[in-house]
Design a protein around this motif. Sequence first.
Motif, PDB file in Angstrom:
ATOM      1  N   THR A   1     -23.321  56.149  -4.587  1.00  0.00           N
ATOM      2  CA  THR A   1     -24.190  55.881  -5.747  1.00  0.00           C
ATOM      3  C   THR A   1     -25.677  55.874  -5.378  1.00  0.00           C
ATOM      4  O   THR A   1     -26.513  55.542  -6.208  1.00  0.00           O
ATOM      5  N   THR A   2     -25.985  56.252  -4.140  1.00  0.00           N
ATOM      6  CA  THR A   2     -27.391  56.318  -3.720  1.00  0.00           C
ATOM      7  C   THR A   2     -27.906  57.737  -3.930  1.00  0.00           C
ATOM      8  O   THR A   2     -27.373  58.689  -3.351  1.00  0.00           O
ATOM      9  N   ALA A   3     -28.964  57.870  -4.744  1.00  0.00           N
ATOM     10  CA  ALA A   3     -29.544  59.186  -5.003  1.00  0.00           C
ATOM     11  C   ALA A   3     -30.584  59.537  -3.952  1.00  0.00           C
ATOM     12  O   ALA A   3     -30.652  60.675  -3.493  1.00  0.00           O
ATOM     13  N   TRP A   4     -31.412  58.570  -3.559  1.00  0.00           N
ATOM     14  CA  TRP A   4     -32.512  58.844  -2.634  1.00  0.00           C
ATOM     15  C   TRP A   4     -33.002  57.533  -2.047  1.00  0.00           C
ATOM     16  O   TRP A   4     -33.114  56.533  -2.746  1.00  0.00           O
ATOM     17  N   ASP A   5     -33.314  57.541  -0.755  1.00  0.00           N
ATOM     18  CA  ASP A   5     -33.873  56.376  -0.072  1.00  0.00           C
ATOM     19  C   ASP A   5     -35.330  56.640   0.276  1.00  0.00           C
ATOM     20  O   ASP A   5     -35.658  57.718   0.769  1.00  0.00           O
ATOM     21  N   THR A   6     -36.158  55.657   0.016  1.00  0.00           N
ATOM     22  CA  THR A   6     -37.552  55.713   0.454  1.00  0.00           C
ATOM     23  C   THR A   6     -37.751  54.559   1.422  1.00  0.00           C
ATOM     24  O   THR A   6     -37.569  53.393   1.052  1.00  0.00           O
ATOM     25  N   LEU A   7     -38.102  54.895   2.639  1.00  0.00           N
ATOM     26  CA  LEU A   7     -38.232  53.905   3.707  1.00  0.00           C
ATOM     27  C   LEU A   7     -39.697  53.736   4.073  1.00  0.00           C
ATOM     28  O   LEU A   7     -40.414  54.709   4.264  1.00  0.00           O
ATOM     29  N   THR A   8     -40.132  52.493   4.162  1.00  0.00           N
ATOM     30  CA  THR A   8     -41.471  52.194   4.653  1.00  0.00           C
ATOM     31  C   THR A   8     -41.328  51.388   5.932  1.00  0.00           C
ATOM     32  O   THR A   8     -40.731  50.318   5.926  1.00  0.00           O
ATOM     33  N   VAL A   9     -41.826  51.936   7.023  1.00  0.00           N
ATOM     34  CA  VAL A   9     -41.843  51.211   8.286  1.00  0.00           C
ATOM     35  C   VAL A   9     -43.096  50.349   8.261  1.00  0.00           C
ATOM     36  O   VAL A   9     -44.207  50.871   8.171  1.00  0.00           O
TER      37      VAL A   9
END
Length: 155
Positions: free
Chosen positions: A103-111
């Motif tokens: 169910t995950t369309a897209w991940d945006t990761l901030t380090v």
Amino acid sequence: MKAALVAIVVLVSAAACGTPVVGVPVPVAVTPAAPTPTTIVVPQPVYVPPPAYVAPGDTAEARTVVAYYDALNRRDFATAWSLGGSRIAGGGGYAKYVNGFATTAWDTLTVTDVRGSTVYVVLSAAQTDGSTRVFSGTYTVSGGVIVGSHMARTK
């Protein structure tokens, strides 16, 4: 010559008054036709998803975590598994791990920070139903592989 001049003045005066004069050309104002409408097709912009990460420091540890999420976004679960998914999946094997991203369309990761082998992140996971789940926490990286994580859902 005076008679011709008087005749021209009389004819022009008569034309100016709106009285038609036969046989004498009268200037007519012509309004140009409106231009034909032209259809211009503007192509829709190609959707370019936001970057998978924003990193404050370029370290091997941060690059490993970024590569992990890049693989997840490309649906390359085998690569994500080899970058540490196998160690942080929590049991159940590869099939259960892959199913966990259904169910995950897209991940945006901030380090947000890197301290030694610990990478601090904020993760925004867009879901296929349009909602977003937000997590924050850490990943521990050793030898180019994620060996541990402590993530908590914040929204």
